[in-house]
Design an enzyme around this catalytic site. Structure first.
Site, mmCIF file in Angstrom:
data_model
loop_
_atom_site.group_PDB
_atom_site.id
_atom_site.type_symbol
_atom_site.label_atom_id
_atom_site.label_comp_id
_atom_site.label_asym_id
_atom_site.label_seq_id
_atom_site.Cartn_x
_atom_site.Cartn_y
_atom_site.Cartn_z
ATOM 1 N N LEU A 57 3.579 -18.093 17.229
ATOM 2 C CA LEU A 57 3.259 -19.461 17.629
ATOM 3 C C LEU A 57 3.975 -19.866 18.911
ATOM 4 O O LEU A 57 3.384 -20.467 19.808
ATOM 5 C CB LEU A 57 3.637 -20.445 16.508
ATOM 6 C CG LEU A 57 2.624 -20.642 15.387
ATOM 7 C CD1 LEU A 57 3.254 -21.457 14.271
ATOM 8 C CD2 LEU A 57 1.375 -21.331 15.906
ATOM 9 N N ASP A 94 14.154 -17.277 23.175
ATOM 10 C CA ASP A 94 14.000 -16.450 21.975
ATOM 11 C C ASP A 94 15.240 -15.582 21.831
ATOM 12 O O ASP A 94 15.660 -14.929 22.793
ATOM 13 C CB ASP A 94 12.751 -15.569 22.053
ATOM 14 C CG ASP A 94 12.322 -15.076 20.683
ATOM 15 O OD1 ASP A 94 11.344 -15.616 20.143
ATOM 16 O OD2 ASP A 94 12.978 -14.151 20.149
ATOM 17 N N ASN A 115 10.400 -24.423 17.721
ATOM 18 C CA ASN A 115 9.587 -23.520 16.915
ATOM 19 C C ASN A 115 10.399 -22.403 16.260
ATOM 20 O O ASN A 115 9.930 -21.769 15.322
ATOM 21 C CB ASN A 115 8.485 -22.908 17.801
ATOM 22 C CG ASN A 115 7.601 -21.950 17.067
ATOM 23 O OD1 ASN A 115 6.800 -22.333 16.235
ATOM 24 N ND2 ASN A 115 7.755 -20.660 17.362
ATOM 25 N N TYR A 134 13.273 -22.741 2.929
ATOM 26 C CA TYR A 134 12.310 -23.003 4.004
ATOM 27 C C TYR A 134 11.630 -24.358 3.816
ATOM 28 O O TYR A 134 11.518 -25.154 4.750
ATOM 29 C CB TYR A 134 11.288 -21.868 4.004
ATOM 30 C CG TYR A 134 10.193 -21.965 5.041
ATOM 31 C CD1 TYR A 134 10.441 -21.650 6.371
ATOM 32 C CD2 TYR A 134 8.895 -22.340 4.678
ATOM 33 C CE1 TYR A 134 9.428 -21.707 7.321
ATOM 34 C CE2 TYR A 134 7.878 -22.395 5.616
ATOM 35 C CZ TYR A 134 8.144 -22.082 6.937
ATOM 36 O OH TYR A 134 7.139 -22.145 7.869
ATOM 37 N N LYS A 147 11.978 -27.548 6.322
ATOM 38 C CA LYS A 147 10.794 -28.118 6.961
ATOM 39 C C LYS A 147 10.626 -29.590 6.609
ATOM 40 O O LYS A 147 10.150 -30.382 7.435
ATOM 41 C CB LYS A 147 9.547 -27.316 6.563
ATOM 42 C CG LYS A 147 9.501 -25.912 7.148
ATOM 43 C CD LYS A 147 9.630 -25.918 8.668
ATOM 44 C CE LYS A 147 9.356 -24.564 9.277
ATOM 45 N NZ LYS A 147 9.508 -24.574 10.759
#
Length: 315
Positions: free
Chosen positions: A19, A38, A102, A174, A178
């Site tokens: 993504l 990254d 992200n 997770y 989120k």
């Protein structure tokens, strides 16, 4: 004709693959100068040696297409390194306009067998990583706004997941992270609006290294050749939310995948019960709540059916 993001600079975290890569390429295509961040570890659980390779490959792709790109391989879950990431963008381009968060990892396990380190690692990268970049970008925009004597341009696009909306049995770390990202986003939206900054959050459904197990059995064929779960379906929404056209969109949660965008409402009251006394007793609660849930199948969560039943909206 000027491109929508021409003259703007952007940071995309976790942009070496999946993504993040698609989003970085889209922002560059729309005219933004992009800092490709990254950490470069090969394992989706955050394991392995950090590498400049993934980020540099994306940056090279942007440059080959005529765009401007820098590489940053720092760990955004580290407060100092996140600060350096923002400083790199500001120092190079004179200002920062867009942050797309992200970066993430997975350490999946059922809640009854999850180790403390597995919980901490996922929450650190996802939730703290989002906070770290937001914190330093927000300080930059606040300082610019004070110097300008009015609003400036700022966009935050955060990444949540339908795991938060509908639950995910093997991903308590997770799903919690989120959900926290949504809270961080709505809080930031309120705090930064007066400076001209918007903050929104997406729940993308895409086939990436992170989700290869989840979508292993989903058909990849599509008319025209593009996988319905390709990250390229998500990137245009991120580009739009980063643009001037989205100035009125703030504090919103959007689900996006395969040519569909759904705007999610904030939670609404489904039913309301008032005690006939000063406060509820056990018996009175039993009398009103038990019948209300009598037709619900055992184990069904509050919104799973609605969220998982999302379909392409009418055009």
């Amino acid at each position: 004709m000027a491109l929508p993001l021409e003259g703007l600079s952007a940071i995309v975290t976790g942009a070496g693959r999946g993504l993040g890569r698609a989003e970085a390429l889209e922002l560059a295509r729309l005219g933004a100068a992009v800092v490709v961040n990254d950490y470069g570890q090969p394992g989706r659980d955050g394991s392995g040696e950090a590498s400049v390779g993934p980020a540099e490959e994306v940056a090279a792709e942007i440059r080959a297409a005529g765009g401007t790109a820098l590489v940053h391989t720092g760990d955004v879950s580290d407060f100092r390194q996140a600060c350096e990431l923002v400083e790199l963008a500001v120092g190079t381009f004179g200002k920062l306009d867009v942050v797309v968060n992200n970066a993430g990892i997975l350490r999946d396990r059922m809640v009854f067998s999850m180790a403390e380190e597995e919980w901490d690692a996922v929450v650190r990268v996802h939730l703290k990583g989002h906070f770290n970049t937001t914190r330093f970008a927000a300080a930059h925009w606040r300082e610019r706004s004070k110097a300008a004597g009015g609003p400036v341009y700022g966009r935050i696009v955060n990444t949540s997941s339908e795991a938060f909306l509908a639950g995910s049995a093997g991903q308590p770390n997770y799903a919690a992270a989120k959900g926290g990202i949504v809270g961080l986003t709505t809080s930031s939206a309120l705090a930064l609006a007066k400076y001209g900054v918007t903050a929104n959050v997406i729940c993308p459904r895409a086939r990436t290294r992170m989700t290869e197990d989840v979508f292993a059995g989903v058909d990849q064929s599509a008319e025209g050749g593009l996988d319905p779960l390709a990250p390229e379906h998500v990137a245009p929404l991120v580009g739009y939310l980063a643009s001037p056209a989205a100035a009125r969109i703030n504090g919103q949660l959007l689900v996006v995948h395969g040519g569909m965008v759904a705007v999610v409402e904030r939670p609404r009251v489904q039913a309301k019960f008032d005690s006939k006394q000063d406060t509820f007793s056990y018996d009175e609660l039993d009398a009103v709540l038990t019948p209300h849930y009598a037709d619900r199948p055992p184990g069904e969560t509050f919104a799973a059916a609605e969220v998982l039943g999302l379909r392409r909206a009418e055009r």
